[in-house]
Design a protein around this motif. Structure first.
Motif, PDB file in Angstrom:
ATOM      1  N   ASP A  96      15.587  13.222  -3.124  1.00 47.96           N
ATOM      2  CA  ASP A  96      15.881  11.791  -3.170  1.00 47.96           C
ATOM      3  C   ASP A  96      16.529  11.257  -1.895  1.00 47.96           C
ATOM      4  OD1 ASP A  96      14.848  11.439  -5.752  1.00 47.96           O
ATOM      5  OD2 ASP A  96      16.741  12.064  -6.659  1.00 47.96           O
ATOM      6  N   VAL A  97      16.252  11.897  -0.770  1.00 45.67           N
ATOM      7  CA  VAL A  97      16.744  11.404   0.518  1.00 45.67           C
ATOM      8  C   VAL A  97      15.755  10.378   1.074  1.00 45.67           C
ATOM      9  CG1 VAL A  97      17.322  12.022   2.900  1.00 45.67           C
ATOM     10  CG2 VAL A  97      18.031  13.505   1.016  1.00 45.67           C
ATOM     11  N   ILE A  98      14.466  10.682   0.955  1.00 40.10           N
ATOM     12  CA  ILE A  98      13.435   9.717   1.333  1.00 40.10           C
ATOM     13  C   ILE A  98      12.562   9.462   0.116  1.00 40.10           C
ATOM     14  CG2 ILE A  98      13.473  10.397   3.766  1.00 40.10           C
ATOM     15  CD1 ILE A  98      10.816  11.847   3.349  1.00 40.10           C
ATOM     16  N   GLN A  99      11.820   8.385   0.177  1.00 34.79           N
ATOM     17  CA  GLN A  99      10.930   8.055  -0.937  1.00 34.79           C
ATOM     18  C   GLN A  99       9.632   7.483  -0.401  1.00 34.79           C
ATOM     19  OE1 GLN A  99      12.374   3.613  -2.165  1.00 34.79           O
ATOM     20  NE2 GLN A  99      13.200   5.271  -3.345  1.00 34.79           N
ATOM     21  N   ILE A 100       8.651   7.459  -1.260  1.00 33.29           N
ATOM     22  CA  ILE A 100       7.356   6.889  -0.912  1.00 33.29           C
ATOM     23  C   ILE A 100       7.485   5.374  -1.025  1.00 33.29           C
ATOM     24  CG2 ILE A 100       4.914   6.734  -1.517  1.00 33.29           C
ATOM     25  CD1 ILE A 100       5.278   9.638  -2.704  1.00 33.29           C
ATOM     26  N   ALA A 101       7.310   4.682   0.094  1.00 33.87           N
ATOM     27  CA  ALA A 101       7.420   3.224   0.126  1.00 33.87           C
ATOM     28  C   ALA A 101       6.109   2.569  -0.265  1.00 33.87           C
ATOM     29  CB  ALA A 101       7.839   2.761   1.513  1.00 33.87           C
ATOM     30  N   ASP A 102       4.998   3.250   0.057  1.00 34.16           N
ATOM     31  CA  ASP A 102       3.683   2.677  -0.205  1.00 34.16           C
ATOM     32  C   ASP A 102       2.649   3.782  -0.088  1.00 34.16           C
ATOM     33  OD1 ASP A 102       1.815   0.749  -0.816  1.00 34.16           O
ATOM     34  OD2 ASP A 102       1.891  -0.260   1.131  1.00 34.16           O
ATOM     35  N   GLU A 103       1.471   3.513  -0.596  1.00 33.35           N
ATOM     36  CA  GLU A 103       0.331   4.424  -0.462  1.00 33.35           C
ATOM     37  C   GLU A 103      -0.888   3.586  -0.114  1.00 33.35           C
ATOM     38  OE1 GLU A 103       1.060   8.095  -3.444  1.00 33.35           O
ATOM     39  OE2 GLU A 103       0.617   6.196  -4.441  1.00 33.35           O
ATOM     40  N   ARG A 104      -1.767   4.180   0.705  1.00 25.92           N
ATOM     41  CA  ARG A 104      -2.985   3.463   1.050  1.00 25.92           C
ATOM     42  C   ARG A 104      -4.127   4.468   1.177  1.00 25.92           C
ATOM     43  NH1 ARG A 104      -0.454   1.814   6.738  1.00 25.92           N
ATOM     44  NH2 ARG A 104      -0.649   3.806   7.770  1.00 25.92           N
ATOM     45  N   PRO A 105      -5.328   4.029   0.781  1.00 19.25           N
ATOM     46  CA  PRO A 105      -6.473   4.929   0.894  1.00 19.25           C
ATOM     47  C   PRO A 105      -6.909   5.095   2.347  1.00 19.25           C
ATOM     48  CG  PRO A 105      -7.144   2.811  -0.031  1.00 19.25           C
ATOM     49  CD  PRO A 105      -5.658   2.759   0.144  1.00 19.25           C
TER      50      PRO A 105
ATOM     51  N   ARG B   2      -9.873   7.486   4.351  1.00 17.49           N
ATOM     52  CA  ARG B   2     -10.965   8.470   4.372  1.00 17.49           C
ATOM     53  C   ARG B   2     -11.006   9.358   3.119  1.00 17.49           C
ATOM     54  NH1 ARG B   2      -8.661   8.510   9.345  1.00 17.49           N
ATOM     55  NH2 ARG B   2      -7.661  10.528   9.069  1.00 17.49           N
ATOM     56  N   GLY B   3     -11.024   8.739   1.961  1.00 15.82           N
ATOM     57  CA  GLY B   3     -11.197   9.471   0.717  1.00 15.82           C
ATOM     58  C   GLY B   3      -9.933  10.137   0.188  1.00 15.82           C
ATOM     59  N   THR B   4      -8.807   9.914   0.813  1.00 12.39           N
ATOM     60  CA  THR B   4      -7.541  10.469   0.321  1.00 12.39           C
ATOM     61  C   THR B   4      -6.500   9.350   0.314  1.00 12.39           C
ATOM     62  OG1 THR B   4      -5.947  12.266   0.573  1.00 12.39           O
ATOM     63  CG2 THR B   4      -6.756  11.233   2.603  1.00 12.39           C
ATOM     64  N   THR B   5      -5.322   9.665  -0.136  1.00  9.28           N
ATOM     65  CA  THR B   5      -4.249   8.679  -0.167  1.00  9.28           C
ATOM     66  C   THR B   5      -3.194   9.053   0.864  1.00  9.28           C
ATOM     67  OG1 THR B   5      -4.611   8.311  -2.525  1.00  9.28           O
ATOM     68  CG2 THR B   5      -2.503   7.581  -1.627  1.00  9.28           C
ATOM     69  N   GLU B   6      -2.908   8.123   1.752  1.00  7.33           N
ATOM     70  CA  GLU B   6      -1.875   8.341   2.758  1.00  7.33           C
ATOM     71  C   GLU B   6      -0.574   7.712   2.248  1.00  7.33           C
ATOM     72  OE1 GLU B   6      -1.875   8.106   7.480  1.00  7.33           O
ATOM     73  OE2 GLU B   6      -2.142   6.134   6.538  1.00  7.33           O
ATOM     74  N   LYS B   7       0.498   8.478   2.303  1.00 11.63           N
ATOM     75  CA  LYS B   7       1.792   8.003   1.836  1.00 11.63           C
ATOM     76  C   LYS B   7       2.625   7.509   3.011  1.00 11.63           C
ATOM     77  CE  LYS B   7       1.717  10.993  -2.105  1.00 11.63           C
ATOM     78  NZ  LYS B   7       1.770  12.351  -2.512  1.00 11.63           N
ATOM     79  N   ILE B   8       3.379   6.468   2.743  1.00 10.77           N
ATOM     80  CA  ILE B   8       4.283   5.891   3.734  1.00 10.77           C
ATOM     81  C   ILE B   8       5.699   6.111   3.207  1.00 10.77           C
ATOM     82  CG2 ILE B   8       4.954   3.791   4.950  1.00 10.77           C
ATOM     83  CD1 ILE B   8       2.013   2.829   4.293  1.00 10.77           C
ATOM     84  N   TYR B   9       6.558   6.697   4.058  1.00 15.20           N
ATOM     85  CA  TYR B   9       7.901   7.098   3.633  1.00 15.20           C
ATOM     86  C   TYR B   9       8.981   6.222   4.252  1.00 15.20           C
ATOM     87  CZ  TYR B   9       5.457  11.285   2.120  1.00 15.20           C
ATOM     88  OH  TYR B   9       4.586  12.154   1.508  1.00 15.20           O
ATOM     89  N   ARG B  10      10.110   6.156   3.554  1.00 13.41           N
ATOM     90  CA  ARG B  10      11.307   5.478   4.047  1.00 13.41           C
ATOM     91  C   ARG B  10      12.536   6.182   3.486  1.00 13.41           C
ATOM     92  NH1 ARG B  10      10.465   0.274   0.312  1.00 13.41           N
ATOM     93  NH2 ARG B  10      11.085   1.213  -1.662  1.00 13.41           N
ATOM     94  N   ILE B  11      13.677   5.904   4.088  1.00 14.37           N
ATOM     95  CA  ILE B  11      14.940   6.410   3.553  1.00 14.37           C
ATOM     96  C   ILE B  11      15.148   5.780   2.187  1.00 14.37           C
ATOM     97  CG2 ILE B  11      17.463   6.343   3.850  1.00 14.37           C
ATOM     98  CD1 ILE B  11      16.262   8.169   5.855  1.00 14.37           C
ATOM     99  N   ALA B  12      15.656   6.531   1.236  1.00 11.31           N
ATOM    100  CA  ALA B  12      15.956   5.977  -0.081  1.00 11.31           C
ATOM    101  C   ALA B  12      16.914   4.794   0.087  1.00 11.31           C
ATOM    102  CB  ALA B  12      16.570   7.042  -0.976  1.00 11.31           C
ATOM    103  N   PRO B  13      16.636   3.666  -0.553  1.00  6.81           N
ATOM    104  CA  PRO B  13      17.463   2.466  -0.356  1.00  6.81           C
ATOM    105  C   PRO B  13      18.963   2.689  -0.597  1.00  6.81           C
ATOM    106  CG  PRO B  13      15.480   1.903  -1.559  1.00  6.81           C
ATOM    107  CD  PRO B  13      15.508   3.406  -1.434  1.00  6.81           C
ATOM    108  N   THR B  14      19.319   3.541  -1.534  1.00  6.91           N
ATOM    109  CA  THR B  14      20.745   3.777  -1.787  1.00  6.91           C
ATOM    110  C   THR B  14      21.418   4.490  -0.623  1.00  6.91           C
ATOM    111  OG1 THR B  14      20.199   5.797  -3.000  1.00  6.91           O
ATOM    112  CG2 THR B  14      20.558   3.787  -4.299  1.00  6.91           C
ATOM    113  N   LEU B  15      20.625   5.172   0.223  1.00  5.99           N
ATOM    114  CA  LEU B  15      21.180   5.815   1.419  1.00  5.99           C
ATOM    115  C   LEU B  15      21.112   4.893   2.627  1.00  5.99           C
ATOM    116  CD1 LEU B  15      19.674   9.407   1.115  1.00  5.99           C
ATOM    117  CD2 LEU B  15      22.008   8.680   0.613  1.00  5.99           C
ATOM    118  N   ALA B  16      20.141   4.018   2.652  1.00  9.37           N
ATOM    119  CA  ALA B  16      19.947   3.158   3.819  1.00  9.37           C
ATOM    120  C   ALA B  16      20.949   2.017   3.853  1.00  9.37           C
ATOM    121  CB  ALA B  16      18.528   2.614   3.836  1.00  9.37           C
TER     122      ALA B  16
END
Length: 181
Positions: free
Chosen positions: A53-62, A64-78
């Motif tokens: 729970d230090v970072i979390q997935i902020a968003d996901e986007r398709p 080339r046939g897979t899902t790319e995850k976008i990460y950020r610091i967990a808001p409670t830490l940021a």
């Protein structure tokens, strides 16, 4: 909440450092910033930070046939609220402080890597000073610093100005063997 021990690995700390200023990055973008870290190692440590729970997935986007995850610091830490801070355990607070200080370490590294450092010319300063003060005296001191900082933050960019960052840490200090008068 995450534990400070999750940040004790140098690769994990570097991942947190690149995400520290609110950036949201994909694993590929993190890899570009940490080019010396093998891909498999990076993915393993990103997963460990998500699990802790230090970072979390902020968003996901398709992509080339897979899902790319976008990460950020967990808001409670940021940027924790006063209520969130009050609810934290000592280990939670150490984790939060570790994330905070990792950003400061990253900033110093960026400064040192930007060219030959000239701490005097650049007005770089870091120091510790112990002193005795009442809560009222600390409130006055912090008010004075805050007022001065608010005034500086009104400055628009200009040729003779450069962006600067002020980092402060103020905490009570017990001196072993010394009694409070």
């Amino acid at each position: 909440m995450a534990t400070a021990s999750a940040l004790l690995h140098p690769v994990r700390l570097r991942i947190v450092q690149v995400l520290r200023d609110g950036d949201e990055l994909t694993t590929h973008q993190i890899r570009e910033l940490l080019g010396d870290v093998p891909v498999a190692t990076l993915y393993r440590h990103v997963a460990a930070l998500v699990d802790a729970d230090v970072i979390q997935i902020a968003d996901e986007r398709p992509v080339r046939g897979t899902t790319e995850k976008i990460y950020r610091i967990a808001p409670t830490l940021a940027n924790p609220t006063a209520e969130e801070l009050a609810a934290l355990t000592p280990d939670d607070l150490l984790t939060l402080f570790t994330v905070f200080t990792s950003g400061t370490i990253r900033d110093m590294d960026a400064y040192l890597q930007a060219g030959p450092p000239d701490l005097v010319e650049d007005r770089v300063n870091f120091a510790q000073a112990d002193f005795w003060a009442s809560d009222d005296e600390i409130d006055v001191f912090l008010g004075t610093v805050t007022d001065a900082l608010l005034q500086l933050r009104q400055n628009p960019p200009r040729a003779d100005r450069r962006p600067r960052r002020l980092t402060t840490i103020l905490m009570p200090r017990d001196v072993p063997g010394e009694e409070t008068p």
